[in-house]
Write an enzyme that holds these catalytic residues in place. Structure first.
Site, short mmCIF file in Angstrom:
data_model
loop_
_atom_site.label_atom_id
_atom_site.label_comp_id
_atom_site.label_asym_id
_atom_site.label_seq_id
_atom_site.Cartn_x
_atom_site.Cartn_y
_atom_site.Cartn_z
N TYR A 177 0.81 -1.21 0.00
CA TYR A 177 0.00 0.00 0.00
C TYR A 177 0.85 1.27 0.00
O TYR A 177 0.31 2.36 0.01
CB TYR A 177 -0.94 0.00 1.21
CG TYR A 177 -2.07 -0.98 1.05
CD1 TYR A 177 -1.82 -2.30 0.76
CD2 TYR A 177 -3.39 -0.58 1.17
CE1 TYR A 177 -2.84 -3.22 0.60
CE2 TYR A 177 -4.43 -1.49 1.00
CZ TYR A 177 -4.14 -2.81 0.72
OH TYR A 177 -5.16 -3.70 0.56
N LYS A 211 3.57 -14.25 5.45
CA LYS A 211 3.79 -15.21 4.37
C LYS A 211 5.30 -15.34 4.18
O LYS A 211 5.85 -15.18 3.09
CB LYS A 211 3.08 -14.69 3.10
CG LYS A 211 3.04 -15.66 1.93
CD LYS A 211 2.01 -16.74 2.07
CE LYS A 211 2.15 -17.75 0.95
NZ LYS A 211 1.32 -18.94 1.10
N ASP A 247 -2.49 -17.72 4.45
CA ASP A 247 -3.51 -18.57 3.80
C ASP A 247 -4.12 -19.54 4.81
O ASP A 247 -5.34 -19.77 4.83
CB ASP A 247 -2.97 -19.30 2.56
CG ASP A 247 -1.53 -19.75 2.70
OD1 ASP A 247 -0.86 -19.31 3.65
OD2 ASP A 247 -1.07 -20.55 1.87
N ASP A 269 -6.12 -5.98 5.43
CA ASP A 269 -7.26 -5.50 4.63
C ASP A 269 -8.17 -6.68 4.28
O ASP A 269 -9.39 -6.65 4.47
CB ASP A 269 -6.70 -4.85 3.34
CG ASP A 269 -7.74 -4.03 2.62
OD1 ASP A 269 -8.88 -3.92 3.11
OD2 ASP A 269 -7.42 -3.50 1.54
#
Ligand code: NAI
Length: 330
Positions: free
Chosen positions: A123, A170, A202, A226
């Site tokens: 972002y 991740k 995930d 988000d």
């Protein structure tokens, strides 16, 4: 008397912020609203969706509450929300996800908090095209930003009697950037006497859908925050109810998690609960705890009774009827 910057926003923003103002006024909290426009209403006149007077007003008052602002997808100006968060260094995005009794949803006893890093990651908005057939977005993760967001999450857990903090990442794929986040999370965890664990994003998505009760405070980089906060809102009844706060060192901007919902704008059917709950967070931040508790209690009673619910929650009441019902209970 507290002076608060009020940004009505786009789409359903003016309807839901209007409802929120009525509810806050009914609670007895003494707020002087300084209304400033941003987004679609001003873009042509000022050639920006976020003119300097908006930033100046927030810097002066230190507290703002805003409706959602439409951001063109795949083109046009940079998101006003991202700009605000970066310009005011609002490094925390705090999103409590809690079930209300009476709202029909997938789960009944969810009570978790998403702490989303708010200033960097993908972002940061650093993108460029490489010729006509490729584009590159740069993911920025820095140690100071990881440190302050992880510390905020542990401090929040400590201050609010929360049991566990989970770091989401991740790092198996993005070994350097998410690796830095994960290592910093583990280092910060050592300074606190609070249970902690970490989880790949995930797996976090699947586990949250299967067993949300296993999670308490969850801290993560911007993009994962988000996505997972929308997922979590789906566990408890949808985007219409989840509040949020963007918090910096001495400035805070409160807003719902949802967007401007242009397809239902102007129809008096939007659910104002999310922005009303954001106002509850704001009142607590301002020290207006009694007023905040009155609103919380009224919301609980309205949902439990279940007679005046908006369409997204399976009812057929308008925004105004729902708002009047909350005011009746206050
Ligand atoms: P959205 O949150 O506006 O809508 C998603 C779905 O939820 C739609 O079906 C909508 O009708 C429903 N919904 C959302 N809030 C609701 C409410 N209060 N009551 C009843 N139903 C509600 O997300 P979408 O469509 O992805 O985004 C629309 C615009 O909002 C985009 O321009 C986006 O950039 C902007 N946006 C702004 C945000 C902000 O200002 N903080 C946050 C998210 C999106």
């Amino acid at each position: 008397m507290h002076t608060v910057t009020l940004i009505p926003g786009d789409g359903i923003g003016p309807e839901v912020t209007n409802a929120m103002v009525k509810v806050v006024e009914a609670s007895g909290a003494k707020i002087n609203w300084e209304k400033v426009q941003a987004g679609e209403a001003v873009i042509e006149k000022y050639n920006t969706a976020i003119p300097d007077y908006v930033i100046d007003s927030i810097k002066k008052n230190k507290v703002a509450i805003k409706g959602p602002i439409t951001t063109p997808v795949g083109k046009g100006f940079k998101s006003v929300n991202v700009t605000l968060r970066q310009k005011l260094d609002l490094y925390v995005n705090l999103r409590p996800i809690k079930s209300f009794k009476g709202i029909k949803s997938r789960y009944e006893d969810v009570d978790l908090v998403i702490v989303r890093e708010n200033t960097e990651d993908l972002y940061a908005g650093i993108e460029h095209k490489i010729g006509d057939y490729a584009a590159e977005s740069i993911k920025i993760i820095t140690k100071p930003a990881c440190e302050r967001i992880c510390k905020f999450a542990f401090d929040y857990a400590k201050d609010n009697n929360r049991k566990k903090v989970t770091g989401v990442h991740k790092a198996n794929i993005m070994k350097l950037s998410d690796g830095l986040f994960l290592n910093t999370f583990r280092e910060v965890a050592k300074d606190y006497n609070i249970e902690s664990d970490d989880l790949i994003v995930d797996a976090a998505a699947m586990n949250l859908v299967l067993n949300p009760e296993n999670y308490d405070v969850m801290v993560m980089p911007n993009l994962y925050g988000d996505i997972l906060s929308d997922l979590c809102s789906g566990l408890v009844g949808g985007l219409g109810i989840i509040p949020g706060a963007n918090i910096g060192k001495d400035v805070a901007v409160f807003e719902a998690v949802h967007g401007s919902a242009p397809q239902i704008a102007g129809q008096n059917i939007a659910n104002p609960t999310a922005i009303i709950q954001s106002a509850v967070m704001m009142l607590k931040y301002l020290g207006e705890v009694d007023a905040a508790k009155k609103i919380e209690k009224a919301l609980e009673e309205v949902f439990l009774k279940g007679e005046k619910l908006t369409v997204d929650l399976g009812g057929n009441s308008t925004t105004e009827e729902f708002t009047d019902e909350i005011i009746k209970y206050i």
